[in-house]
Design a protein around this motif. Structure first.
Motif, PDB file in Angstrom:
ATOM      1  N   LEU A  79      31.639  16.938 -49.586  1.00 14.03           N
ATOM      2  CA  LEU A  79      32.924  16.235 -49.603  1.00 14.03           C
ATOM      3  C   LEU A  79      33.385  15.900 -48.181  1.00 14.03           C
ATOM      4  O   LEU A  79      33.953  14.821 -47.949  1.00 14.03           O
ATOM      5  N   ALA A  80      33.143  16.813 -47.247  1.00 11.16           N
ATOM      6  CA  ALA A  80      33.511  16.551 -45.850  1.00 11.16           C
ATOM      7  C   ALA A  80      32.711  15.372 -45.293  1.00 11.16           C
ATOM      8  O   ALA A  80      33.251  14.544 -44.543  1.00 11.16           O
ATOM      9  N   GLU A  81      31.439  15.280 -45.679  1.00  9.13           N
ATOM     10  CA  GLU A  81      30.617  14.132 -45.253  1.00  9.13           C
ATOM     11  C   GLU A  81      31.224  12.837 -45.779  1.00  9.13           C
ATOM     12  O   GLU A  81      31.326  11.837 -45.054  1.00  9.13           O
ATOM     13  N   GLY A  82      31.635  12.857 -47.052  1.00  5.87           N
ATOM     14  CA  GLY A  82      32.254  11.671 -47.640  1.00  5.87           C
ATOM     15  C   GLY A  82      33.582  11.335 -47.003  1.00  5.87           C
ATOM     16  O   GLY A  82      33.887  10.170 -46.736  1.00  5.87           O
ATOM     17  N   ALA A  83      34.397  12.362 -46.741  1.00 13.39           N
ATOM     18  CA  ALA A  83      35.702  12.143 -46.098  1.00 13.39           C
ATOM     19  C   ALA A  83      35.532  11.543 -44.707  1.00 13.39           C
ATOM     20  O   ALA A  83      36.371  10.753 -44.255  1.00 13.39           O
ATOM     21  N   ALA A  84      34.433  11.900 -44.044  1.00 10.72           N
ATOM     22  CA  ALA A  84      34.171  11.372 -42.705  1.00 10.72           C
ATOM     23  C   ALA A  84      33.673   9.925 -42.734  1.00 10.72           C
ATOM     24  O   ALA A  84      33.479   9.315 -41.688  1.00 10.72           O
ATOM     25  N   GLY A  94      32.081   5.932 -49.336  1.00  9.26           N
ATOM     26  CA  GLY A  94      32.528   7.009 -48.471  1.00  9.26           C
ATOM     27  C   GLY A  94      33.932   6.705 -47.987  1.00  9.26           C
ATOM     28  O   GLY A  94      34.438   5.601 -48.175  1.00  9.26           O
ATOM     29  N   GLY A  95      34.564   7.686 -47.398  1.00 15.28           N
ATOM     30  CA  GLY A  95      35.900   7.478 -46.860  1.00 15.28           C
ATOM     31  C   GLY A  95      36.924   8.342 -47.555  1.00 15.28           C
ATOM     32  O   GLY A  95      36.775   8.719 -48.719  1.00 15.28           O
ATOM     33  N   PHE A  96      37.971   8.658 -46.820  1.00 14.83           N
ATOM     34  CA  PHE A  96      39.015   9.561 -47.282  1.00 14.83           C
ATOM     35  C   PHE A  96      39.802   8.989 -48.462  1.00 14.83           C
ATOM     36  O   PHE A  96      40.341   9.727 -49.285  1.00 14.83           O
ATOM     37  N   HIS A  98      38.879   7.746 -51.163  1.00 14.05           N
ATOM     38  CA  HIS A  98      38.315   8.098 -52.477  1.00 14.05           C
ATOM     39  C   HIS A  98      38.932   9.368 -53.058  1.00 14.05           C
ATOM     40  O   HIS A  98      38.884   9.571 -54.273  1.00 14.05           O
ATOM     41  N   PHE A  99      39.497  10.198 -52.211  1.00 14.91           N
ATOM     42  CA  PHE A  99      40.137  11.419 -52.692  1.00 14.91           C
ATOM     43  C   PHE A  99      41.476  11.135 -53.373  1.00 14.91           C
ATOM     44  O   PHE A  99      42.016  11.999 -54.057  1.00 14.91           O
ATOM     45  N   GLY A 104      39.219  10.818 -57.505  1.00 12.93           N
ATOM     46  CA  GLY A 104      39.655  11.966 -56.690  1.00 12.93           C
ATOM     47  C   GLY A 104      39.643  13.283 -57.439  1.00 12.93           C
ATOM     48  O   GLY A 104      39.195  14.302 -56.902  1.00 12.93           O
TER      49      GLY A 104
END
Length: 196
Positions: A79-84, A94-96, A98-99, A104
């Motif tokens: 999830l951190a990889e995706g948030a980054a 990817g990207g924040f 999406h949460f 989400g």
């Protein structure tokens, strides 16, 4: 196999036995699990508002193989990889943002699912008993649908969330649970043969 070694084999819930491995093995396992999740994200059937992917297969299998702590940590790393902004989510997204979108709730649910399945695996719901392993995978898939749909319901309403975020995924969840349990059983059987 004598009685002591039979008990020792039963005590090891995962064929990977990561808890007895050095730290570098566990770091490698997190990276490998993250890679499995990325690959599973690219196996996708586009649907609106949530696509069908193999992610829950990967999440439940990681939980069952890694246990609740390392399984949860692996999902958090992904999830951190995706948030980054790395392209690790469904369809290479990817990207924040999406949460906070329709997916989400499912993304956050993955951490809980891996931990619950891992906790069950550590208590015997693992490859040593394929029926219990299948039940653990089903519980994980059901939990993902419930938590994901709860988030979706806030956005589009309860009825629409059930129709769009639960019903289309039930059969796939059952099939992915069966596949994950079968893979887990096969890995456990192979390890047991190697130990004898």
């Amino acid at each position: 196999m004598n009685n002591v070694s039979a008990q020792a084999a039963k005590a090891v819930f995962s064929p990977l036995d990561l808890e007895s491995r050095p730290l570098m093995w566990r770091v490698g396992a997190v990276l490998l699990g993250s890679l499995l999740l990325i690959l599973s994200s690219y196996i996708e059937v586009p649907m609106y508002p949530v696509p069908v992917t193999m992610q829950t297969f990967a999440v439940t299998l990681i939980g069952a193989l890694y246990g609740w702590r390392l399984g949860g940590l692996t999902i958090v790393a992904w999830l951190a990889e995706g948030a980054a902004g790395l392209p690790v989510f469904a369809g290479g997204a990817g990207g924040f943002a999406h949460f906070f979108g329709p997916t989400g709730g499912y993304l956050f649910a993955f951490v809980v699912v891996a931990m619950v399945v891992g906790w069950l695996a550590e208590r015997g719901w693992n490859g040593h008993n394929v029926g219990l392993a299948f039940a653990a995978m089903l519980i994980g898939n059901a939990l993902c649908l419930v938590l994901g749909a709860a988030w979706l319901a806030v956005m589009i309403g309860v009825e629409k969330a059930i129709v769009a975020g639960v019903l289309p995924f039930i059969l796939g969840g059952i099939l992915k649970s069966a596949l994950a349990a079968a893979v887990l059983k096969a890995m456990t059987r192979r390890t047991e043969r190697a130990d004898t």
